[in-house]
Design a protein around this motif. Structure first.
Motif, PDB file in Angstrom:
ATOM      1  N   CYS A  54       0.832  -1.200   0.000  1.00 40.01           N
ATOM      2  CA  CYS A  54       0.000   0.000   0.000  1.00 40.01           C
ATOM      3  C   CYS A  54       0.869   1.253   0.000  1.00 40.01           C
ATOM      4  O   CYS A  54       1.659   1.449   0.918  1.00 40.01           O
ATOM      5  N   VAL A  56       0.920   5.552  -0.613  1.00 37.10           N
ATOM      6  CA  VAL A  56       0.169   6.799  -0.767  1.00 37.10           C
ATOM      7  C   VAL A  56       0.855   7.650  -1.841  1.00 37.10           C
ATOM      8  O   VAL A  56       2.051   7.905  -1.775  1.00 37.10           O
ATOM      9  N   LEU A  70      -4.385   6.116  -2.641  1.00 38.42           N
ATOM     10  CA  LEU A  70      -3.785   4.964  -1.989  1.00 38.42           C
ATOM     11  C   LEU A  70      -3.743   3.854  -3.029  1.00 38.42           C
ATOM     12  O   LEU A  70      -4.779   3.310  -3.415  1.00 38.42           O
ATOM     13  N   LEU A 104      -2.913  10.942   6.151  1.00 38.66           N
ATOM     14  CA  LEU A 104      -4.044  10.420   5.374  1.00 38.66           C
ATOM     15  C   LEU A 104      -4.320   8.949   5.652  1.00 38.66           C
ATOM     16  O   LEU A 104      -5.472   8.527   5.728  1.00 38.66           O
ATOM     17  N   ALA A 105      -3.257   8.161   5.780  1.00 37.77           N
ATOM     18  CA  ALA A 105      -3.423   6.718   6.008  1.00 37.77           C
ATOM     19  C   ALA A 105      -3.720   6.420   7.471  1.00 37.77           C
ATOM     20  O   ALA A 105      -4.148   5.313   7.807  1.00 37.77           O
ATOM     21  N   SER A 116      -9.119   3.072   3.213  1.00 42.81           N
ATOM     22  CA  SER A 116      -9.000   4.481   3.543  1.00 42.81           C
ATOM     23  C   SER A 116     -10.097   4.862   4.522  1.00 42.81           C
ATOM     24  O   SER A 116     -11.264   4.561   4.297  1.00 42.81           O
ATOM     25  N   ASP A 118     -10.172   8.121   5.358  1.00 41.74           N
ATOM     26  CA  ASP A 118     -10.081   9.564   5.156  1.00 41.74           C
ATOM     27  C   ASP A 118     -10.698   9.899   3.799  1.00 41.74           C
ATOM     28  O   ASP A 118     -10.309   9.317   2.785  1.00 41.74           O
ATOM     29  N   LEU A 121      -8.510  10.512   0.706  1.00 39.41           N
ATOM     30  CA  LEU A 121      -7.617   9.467   0.209  1.00 39.41           C
ATOM     31  C   LEU A 121      -8.428   8.430  -0.569  1.00 39.41           C
ATOM     32  O   LEU A 121      -9.212   7.687   0.006  1.00 39.41           O
ATOM     33  N   VAL A 123      -8.888   5.089  -2.876  1.00 38.13           N
ATOM     34  CA  VAL A 123      -8.220   3.795  -2.989  1.00 38.13           C
ATOM     35  C   VAL A 123      -8.342   3.256  -4.412  1.00 38.13           C
ATOM     36  O   VAL A 123      -9.439   3.166  -4.965  1.00 38.13           O
TER      37      VAL A 123
END
Length: 170
Positions: A54, A56, A70, A104-105, A116, A118, A121, A123
């Protein structure tokens, strides 16, 4: 305890409660603290292709618009930044700075979830991630991992599924 540890704890609890409330079959694996994909796969005893890596990303669509993405790819591959740039018709796609990625993560590098929590963010998961019968990832902690099916992951995380992985550099 530093603030980012609290975030990680909250993120872990949020993930477990999401899984429990969704009646998803999952397995927790405790192991030595490790954030490197290759090393943690060895600890968990599975090929890297079954891990969710993963990352970002920062995607500059135009002068005014930057999106945070993400990217979730198989552990034995890397993110194809050109594919991400093309996907968003963007001018630039690159790795986010550590502080932004962590915020964010809601977890530290090496523990970023393929989910996510957030709104800022988005995915994007490679099809080879969601097609896995067993998908492994660190559970917002360096010492605990989680296993779910790719199908359950896709149902819960709701990622945009696009071809974004390329072979790892030799």
């Amino acid at each position: 305890m530093p603030a980012h540890d609290d975030h990680a704890h909250d993120t872990y609890e949020r993930l477990i409660s999401l899984l429990d409330s969704s009646s998803v079959d999952y397995e927790l694996i405790d192991h030595e603290p490790e954030g490197s994909t290759e090393a943690v796969c060895a600890l968990r005893g599975h090929p890297a292709s079954e891990a969710a890596k993963c990352i970002v990303l920062r995607v500059k669509v135009d002068r005014r618009t930057t999106r945070n993405v993400l990217a979730v790819v198989p552990g034995d591959r890397r993110v194809d930044l050109d594919a991400v740039r093309t996907l968003y018709a963007a001018r630039y796609a690159g790795f986010s700075d550590a502080a932004t990625a962590e915020r964010l993560a809601r977890s530290v590098p090496g523990t970023v979830l393929p989910f996510s929590f957030d709104a800022d963010l988005e995915v994007v998961a490679d099809p080879d991630v969601v097609s896995r019968p067993r998908l492994y990832f660190n559970a917002a902690r360096l010492d605990r991992s989680l296993v779910v099916s790719g199908a359950d992951y896709a149902r819960l995380a709701g990622p945009r599924v696009e071809r974004i992985a390329s072979p790892a550099a030799a």
